[in-house]
Design a protein around this motif. Structure first.
Motif, short mmCIF file in Angstrom:
data_model
loop_
_atom_site.label_atom_id
_atom_site.label_comp_id
_atom_site.label_asym_id
_atom_site.label_seq_id
_atom_site.Cartn_x
_atom_site.Cartn_y
_atom_site.Cartn_z
N ASP A 124 1.04 -0.68 0.29
CA ASP A 124 0.12 -0.02 -0.24
C ASP A 124 1.20 1.15 0.44
N ALA A 125 2.07 1.23 0.95
CA ALA A 125 2.33 2.60 1.04
C ALA A 125 3.34 2.60 -0.72
N HIS A 126 3.45 3.70 -0.89
CA HIS A 126 3.71 4.43 -2.40
C HIS A 126 5.12 4.54 -2.44
N ASP A 127 5.85 4.74 -1.51
CA ASP A 127 7.33 4.53 -1.40
C ASP A 127 7.75 3.07 -1.16
N ASP A 128 7.04 2.24 -0.80
CA ASP A 128 7.70 0.82 -1.23
C ASP A 128 8.53 0.07 -2.61
N PRO A 129 9.80 -0.15 -2.36
CA PRO A 129 10.72 -0.20 -3.22
C PRO A 129 9.97 -0.72 -5.04
N GLY A 130 8.84 -1.21 -4.76
CA GLY A 130 8.36 -2.35 -5.52
C GLY A 130 7.39 -1.36 -6.28
N HIS A 131 7.40 -0.19 -6.22
CA HIS A 131 6.71 0.40 -6.77
C HIS A 131 7.27 0.97 -8.17
N THR A 132 8.87 0.30 -8.16
CA THR A 132 9.32 1.07 -8.88
C THR A 132 9.15 0.78 -10.02
N SER A 133 8.18 -0.61 -10.82
CA SER A 133 7.34 -1.48 -11.17
C SER A 133 6.42 -0.75 -12.55
N TRP A 134 6.24 0.29 -11.36
CA TRP A 134 4.53 1.65 -11.45
C TRP A 134 4.99 2.15 -13.41
N GLY A 135 6.89 2.49 -12.58
CA GLY A 135 7.25 3.53 -13.27
C GLY A 135 7.62 3.17 -14.96
N TRP A 136 8.10 2.03 -14.39
CA TRP A 136 7.99 1.50 -15.93
C TRP A 136 7.03 0.39 -16.21
N LYS A 137 6.40 0.99 -15.91
CA LYS A 137 5.10 0.36 -17.18
C LYS A 137 4.86 2.06 -17.51
N ASP A 138 4.67 3.16 -16.82
CA ASP A 138 4.21 4.33 -17.73
C ASP A 138 5.06 4.66 -18.53
N GLN A 139 6.79 5.09 -18.06
CA GLN A 139 7.51 5.14 -19.57
C GLN A 139 7.91 4.26 -20.48
#
Length: 286
Positions: A66-81
């Motif tokens: 749930d935490a937006h600063d979790d390192p796993g959410h790097t995947s979200w940025g890659w997807k958008d990129q």
């Protein structure tokens, strides 16, 4: 009866899912390579479905944080990129969940979709035959006339901006993505959250798909996708395959039996000690 231990299967999936610390993805290019390696994956893990996902290949085998600063959410940025880079195909495809498909594998999905070379005419025929709701037709035609649109502009152009249109609009987008007619191709900083998908027509964004899929038969497409799935998961039941792809039971079983005849899958393997009967890659039993 052949037995495959649960530990053996777990070890195989840890390798193909990239969930161990040493195998996890650390760069966008590694993510692209991973999708090309696996053929298709989920963006986030889907409850009740055994499949590789971008999240788990970055964060390990754990729930989405749930935490937006979790390192796993790097995947979200890659997807958008990657949305506008044409390095993979992204959309709500399998189980109506966000799916990432390699460009080499997309033609096999497309060959099973209701697209036969004239999308503009086909959408009208599907509507008049009662196969799709009006909202699907309106969204498709808005994109056809206006070109790529962010979701807010798309709702306006399709005359689906009212509060009562939320569910019909989202349902129509799901149908259009499932049928490989519309896909997200970028991000726009609009709306309250300054974040919205930009959508375009699949046949306009990827015109090569029409020719790439033209000579792929339904049997060839199903067999390729089932093989790709088993190469990722190692073992699965026919019900799991059927549920994932949304095929009929006969379509699913015929594909599995063809792969058994070719020696790629083994019939009714027992996984572990709990008498769970599944099909598995023959290579896992050697």
């Amino acid at each position: 009866m052949t037995t495959l231990s649960a530990a053996q299967l777990k070890q195989y999936q840890e390798k193909t899912f990239r969930t161990t610390e040493s195998a996890r993805l650390r760069t966008p290019q590694q993510a692209v390579d991973f999708v090309n390696e696996r053929g298709f994956i989920f963006f986030w893990p889907v409850k009740g479905v055994t499949m590789p996902s971008l999240w788990c290949s970055v964060a390990g085998d754990r729930p989405v944080a749930d935490a937006h600063d979790d390192p796993g959410h790097t995947s979200w940025g890659w997807k958008d990129q990657m949305l506008d880079k044409r390095v993979w195909y992204y959309g709500r495809i399998l189980r109506k969940r966000n799916t990432i498909i390699s460009l080499q594998t997309v033609p096999f999905f497309y060959a099973l979709s209701p697209n036969f070379g004239e999308p503009e005419l086909e959408i009208s025929d599907q509507y008049h035959a009662g196969q799709i709701p009006l909202e699907v037709k309106l969204i498709f035609e808005a994109l056809l006339v206006k070109g790529p649109l962010d979701s807010i502009a798309l709702r306006r152009e399709a005359h689906l901006s009212g509060p009562n249109s939320n569910t019909p609009f989202n349902r129509a987008l799901d149908i259009l993505q499932r049928d490989f007619k519309v896909m997200p191709t970028g991000i726009a900083e609009v709306g309250t959250w300054k974040y919205a998908f930009v959508y375009d027509l699949t046949h306009r964004y990827h015109p090569e798909l029409l020719d790439q899929s033209r000579y792929i038969s339904e049997n060839q497409a199903r067999d390729h996708l089932v093989t790709t799935f088993f190469n990722s998961v190692g073992a699965a039941s026919d019900k799991q395959v059927q549920s994932l792809f949304g095929w009929t039971q006969p379509e699913t079983q015929k594909s599995i039996y063809r792969l058994i005849e070719k020696g790629l899958l083994s019939n009714y393997s027992q996984i572990g000690e709990n008498s769970i009967f599944q099909y598995c890659l023959t290579s896992l039993l050697k």
